[in-house]
Scaffold this motif. Structure first.
Motif, mmCIF file in Angstrom:
data_model
loop_
_atom_site.group_PDB
_atom_site.id
_atom_site.type_symbol
_atom_site.label_atom_id
_atom_site.label_comp_id
_atom_site.label_asym_id
_atom_site.label_seq_id
_atom_site.Cartn_x
_atom_site.Cartn_y
_atom_site.Cartn_z
ATOM 1 N N GLU A 162 7.149 0.030 12.628
ATOM 2 C CA GLU A 162 5.945 0.791 12.969
ATOM 3 C C GLU A 162 6.326 2.150 13.551
ATOM 4 O OE1 GLU A 162 1.990 0.512 15.860
ATOM 5 O OE2 GLU A 162 3.202 -1.288 15.508
ATOM 6 N N ILE A 163 5.630 3.172 13.104
ATOM 7 C CA ILE A 163 6.000 4.523 13.532
ATOM 8 C C ILE A 163 4.752 5.381 13.677
ATOM 9 C CG2 ILE A 163 6.305 5.490 11.204
ATOM 10 C CD1 ILE A 163 8.862 6.863 12.333
ATOM 11 N N LYS A 164 4.791 6.273 14.631
ATOM 12 C CA LYS A 164 3.673 7.191 14.857
ATOM 13 C C LYS A 164 3.923 8.460 14.061
ATOM 14 C CE LYS A 164 0.856 9.213 18.572
ATOM 15 N NZ LYS A 164 -0.395 8.606 18.085
ATOM 16 N N LEU A 165 2.928 8.854 13.296
ATOM 17 C CA LEU A 165 3.022 10.081 12.498
ATOM 18 C C LEU A 165 1.776 10.908 12.774
ATOM 19 C CD1 LEU A 165 4.639 11.625 10.328
ATOM 20 C CD2 LEU A 165 3.258 10.445 8.599
ATOM 21 N N GLY A 166 1.973 12.001 13.502
ATOM 22 C CA GLY A 166 0.821 12.795 13.916
ATOM 23 C C GLY A 166 -0.056 11.975 14.844
ATOM 24 N N GLN A 167 -1.337 11.874 14.500
ATOM 25 C CA GLN A 167 -2.281 11.107 15.310
ATOM 26 C C GLN A 167 -2.421 9.664 14.837
ATOM 27 O OE1 GLN A 167 -3.663 12.505 18.098
ATOM 28 N NE2 GLN A 167 -2.285 14.183 17.535
ATOM 29 N N LYS A 168 -1.646 9.297 13.810
ATOM 30 C CA LYS A 168 -1.789 7.968 13.218
ATOM 31 C C LYS A 168 -0.537 7.118 13.454
ATOM 32 C CE LYS A 168 -4.962 9.405 9.543
ATOM 33 N NZ LYS A 168 -5.211 10.778 9.992
ATOM 34 N N PRO A 210 0.829 -1.208 0.000
ATOM 35 C CA PRO A 210 0.000 0.000 0.000
ATOM 36 C C PRO A 210 0.867 1.262 0.000
ATOM 37 C CG PRO A 210 0.119 -0.893 2.215
ATOM 38 C CD PRO A 210 0.926 -1.811 1.339
ATOM 39 N N LEU A 211 0.448 2.251 -0.781
ATOM 40 C CA LEU A 211 1.120 3.551 -0.813
ATOM 41 C C LEU A 211 0.162 4.567 -0.207
ATOM 42 C CD1 LEU A 211 3.228 5.160 -3.575
ATOM 43 C CD2 LEU A 211 1.296 6.428 -2.651
ATOM 44 N N VAL A 212 0.573 5.189 0.882
ATOM 45 C CA VAL A 212 -0.269 6.123 1.634
ATOM 46 C C VAL A 212 0.119 7.562 1.302
ATOM 47 C CG1 VAL A 212 -0.918 6.902 3.949
ATOM 48 C CG2 VAL A 212 -0.549 4.467 3.520
ATOM 49 N N TYR A 213 -0.885 8.384 1.029
ATOM 50 C CA TYR A 213 -0.622 9.800 0.744
ATOM 51 C C TYR A 213 -0.612 10.599 2.039
ATOM 52 C CZ TYR A 213 -1.642 8.519 -4.073
ATOM 53 O OH TYR A 213 -1.620 7.930 -5.315
ATOM 54 N N ILE A 214 0.408 11.444 2.197
ATOM 55 C CA ILE A 214 0.548 12.302 3.384
ATOM 56 C C ILE A 214 0.452 13.755 2.926
ATOM 57 C CG2 ILE A 214 2.022 12.972 5.310
ATOM 58 C CD1 ILE A 214 1.055 10.077 5.480
ATOM 59 N N THR A 215 -0.536 14.489 3.445
ATOM 60 C CA THR A 215 -0.753 15.871 3.011
ATOM 61 C C THR A 215 -0.729 16.888 4.143
ATOM 62 O OG1 THR A 215 -3.157 15.578 3.158
ATOM 63 C CG2 THR A 215 -2.136 15.130 1.028
ATOM 64 N N ASP A 216 -0.787 16.435 5.385
ATOM 65 C CA ASP A 216 -0.752 17.376 6.504
ATOM 66 C C ASP A 216 0.642 17.997 6.616
ATOM 67 O OD1 ASP A 216 -2.115 18.262 9.213
ATOM 68 O OD2 ASP A 216 -0.053 17.682 9.688
ATOM 69 N N PRO A 217 0.747 19.345 6.628
ATOM 70 C CA PRO A 217 2.062 20.009 6.663
ATOM 71 C C PRO A 217 2.945 19.588 7.832
ATOM 72 C CG PRO A 217 0.349 21.597 6.138
ATOM 73 C CD PRO A 217 -0.354 20.319 6.499
ATOM 74 N N ASP A 218 2.349 19.385 9.010
ATOM 75 C CA ASP A 218 3.144 18.955 10.167
ATOM 76 C C ASP A 218 3.693 17.547 9.973
ATOM 77 O OD1 ASP A 218 2.730 21.353 11.499
ATOM 78 O OD2 ASP A 218 0.911 20.639 12.492
ATOM 79 N N ASP A 219 2.871 16.668 9.383
ATOM 80 C CA ASP A 219 3.327 15.305 9.103
ATOM 81 C C ASP A 219 4.426 15.307 8.042
ATOM 82 O OD1 ASP A 219 1.485 14.432 10.913
ATOM 83 O OD2 ASP A 219 0.030 13.707 9.427
ATOM 84 N N ILE A 220 4.270 16.138 7.033
ATOM 85 C CA ILE A 220 5.282 16.246 5.977
ATOM 86 C C ILE A 220 6.610 16.729 6.564
ATOM 87 C CG2 ILE A 220 5.946 17.547 3.898
ATOM 88 C CD1 ILE A 220 2.956 17.509 3.132
ATOM 89 N N LYS A 221 6.521 17.713 7.446
ATOM 90 C CA LYS A 221 7.716 18.237 8.104
ATOM 91 C C LYS A 221 8.435 17.136 8.868
ATOM 92 C CE LYS A 221 9.147 21.927 11.281
ATOM 93 N NZ LYS A 221 8.663 23.071 12.110
ATOM 94 N N GLU A 222 7.673 16.305 9.562
ATOM 95 C CA GLU A 222 8.260 15.213 10.347
ATOM 96 C C GLU A 222 8.904 14.178 9.429
ATOM 97 O OE1 GLU A 222 7.031 12.081 13.916
ATOM 98 O OE2 GLU A 222 5.630 13.649 13.271
#
Length: 518
Positions: A400-406, A103-115
């Motif tokens: 496994e990694i936490k990114l933002g709330q996910k 699976p390829l997940v799209y990340i669009t939240d600016p804070d998540d992208i920064k991380e």
């Protein structure tokens, strides 16, 4: 005898069962488990389909998008990023697609992208796929962790502003040759229609050849031609499912990719060996990219007293291959879309020309003047927003990694959709899809409010090391064009932004050039 036979049969049966279980787990159980976890985290997408996932659908979507051009006023996203556009339209921004069983997940939240872009140890470049695609270039682009840190440290000196200043004559000479050809074409009638795209590709490849290899410029041109062919073959290979061992098959494409790699490496090894012998004989180091790189590498080894702290010859070769691909593609794309957009917006073309003529008249542009071209800089930033060279950035997580709330499980691919964010009206306002360089009048930080929503050269520790080089090269070329010509779109121009390895005009860039009165 029967006992031995039974043991052999039992062992074979066990191997078949284990191998079969692993295949079943890889092709079905693991993907379905990942799908369940992603849906629990709030992501949405198509249900997993055995082996191919969404690959057949995405191939059709790309084929359909490529099949017809668009109008100048149309939204370019359905054509330039058709898969992401369709997925977001159907499932929203928190979505995923299947690249085979992954699976390829799209990340669009600016804070998540920064991380993601800051934590380069955890979020690494995707691996796997067809190993032959690595034949185009690896180097800094492909390096991870401590190896990346080492390479970046050694390469950085080649792109210091002081060193870039010494490369300006090579950039000027390369584009002067293009300008002479254009002037000759318009000489008789005062105007001429031509496709500027191949000329801009030639210019940027010549610049890389001259700035990377200096006196070995002609050898460099041949390497570029080979690397361009390799890029086309890599693209073909990357769009098919790779099954382990396929690279060993004697297909026409496989054989040609290996032949090109062998010829390129031999040519580069010869150039590098000649330089190293010169350095050992006490010759002065060259101010081209290769000379600076070899000098920096030598100093690093001497400082630590161990070759482990430097790069091997093979690693230097890979960095040289990367210079070609990354350096040529980025700037030629930036220039061609700049000329297309300035053809559509003559008032911005005239504003940029006034600034250039005020700074240089008809004289050769210099570094200080180029760095103070505010209007030109605003235009280039806006072009990079609307037509970024790379439409996406990919990463992989291996635990496994936490990114933002996910929480994302190991093995998931991540994609940062650069072009989608660059066109987002929630970020840029109602005119997000329009050409408006004025939005950058107070700089990138001001317009983005400090959020990571604009990253044509990536962002964070792994931001493109050649960013300043590309912008300087583009400013020089654009200034020289504006000093000599005005230009408009030709009636034969066909608008078709098309992502290959970078975002390119599928049918070229047909413009009408007119010589300016002296």
């Amino acid at each position: 005898m029967d006992l031995i036979l039974n043991l052999v049969v039992s062992c074979c049966a066990i191997v078949v069962v284990i191998f079969g279980w692993r295949i079943f787990n890889f092709l079905w159980l693991r993907p379905k488990k990942l799908e369940k976890i992603l849906r629990q985290q709030g992501f949405d997408g198509n249900s997993y389909r055995l082996l191919f996932g969404d690959l057949k659908d995405t191939a059709e979507i790309r084929k359909e998008a490529k099949s017809k051009p668009i109008n100048l006023c149309d939204d370019i996203l359905p054509r330039a990023a058709p898969v992401i556009h369709n997925t977001f339209k159907k499932y929203g921004k928190d979505s995923f697609v299947w690249l085979g069983p992954k699976p390829l997940v799209y990340i669009t939240d600016p804070d998540d992208i920064k991380e993601v872009l800051n934590k380069f140890y955890q979020f690494q470049k995707p691996r796997g796929g067809n190993p032959l695609t690595k034949l185009l270039a690896t180097g800094l682009l492909d390096a991870e962790g401590d190896r990346w840190v080492k390479h970046r440290k050694i390469i950085n000196p080649a792109f210091h502003l002081e060193k870039l200043k010494n490369m300006l004559p090579a950039i000027y000479l390369s584009f002067s040759e293009i300008m002479s050809k254009w002037e000759e074409m318009v000489l008789t009638k005062g105007r001429c229609e031509l496709d500027v795209w191949p000329y801009l590709e030639t210019f940027t490849s010549d610049v890389i050849s001259r700035t990377a290899f200096g006196s070995s410029y002609e050898e460099g041109r041949r390497i570029f031609q080979l690397q361009k062919e390799q890029a086309e073959l890599v693209l073909q290979a990357s769009q098919t499912i790779y099954i382990s061992g396929m690279r060993f098959l004697p297909t026409t494409r496989n054989k040609r990719m290996k032949e090109i790699n062998k010829e390129v490496k031999a040519a580069l090894r010869g150039i590098i060996s000649k330089r190293l012998k010169g350095m050992e004989a006490g010759e002065c180091s060259h101010d081209d990219l290769l000379g600076i790189l070899l000098d920096s590498n030598s100093k690093e080894i001497k400082q630590h007293g161990s070759k482990d702290f430097g790069m091997t010859i093979d690693e230097v070769i890979e960095e040289c291959k990367l210079f070609y691909f990354a350096g040529q593609e980025t700037t030629s794309n930036l220039l061609v879309w700049t000329m297309i957009l300035l053809s559509q917006h003559p008032h911005w073309q005239e504003s940029a020309r006034e600034e250039v003529l005020l700074a240089f008249g008809n004289n050769k542009p210099d570094l200080d003047g180029l760095n103070h071209l505010k209007v030109v800089n605003m235009i280039l930033l806006e072009v990079l927003r609307l037509y970024p060279p790379g439409v996406t950035l990919g990463r992989t997580i291996y635990e496994e990694i936490k990114l933002g709330q996910k929480s994302l499980p190991a093995g998931v691919l991540i994609q940062l959709p650069i072009i989608i964010l660059h066109h987002d009206q929630e970020i840029w306002g109602d005119d997000a899809k329009e050409f408006n360089p004025e939005r950058f009048s107070e700089g990138v930080l001001k317009v983005t409010k400090g959020k990571v929503v604009y990253f044509p050269f990536s962002w964070g520790p792994r931001i493109c090391v050649g960013q300043n080089f590309a912008m300087l090269e583009a400013k020089m070329a654009l200034a020289m064009i504006l000093q000599r010509f005005s230009f408009v779109l030709s009636p034969s121009y066909t608008h078709a932004p098309h992502p290959i390895l970078t975002l390119q005009p599928q049918y070229g860039a047909h413009l009408v050039l007119q010589k300016l009165a002296c």
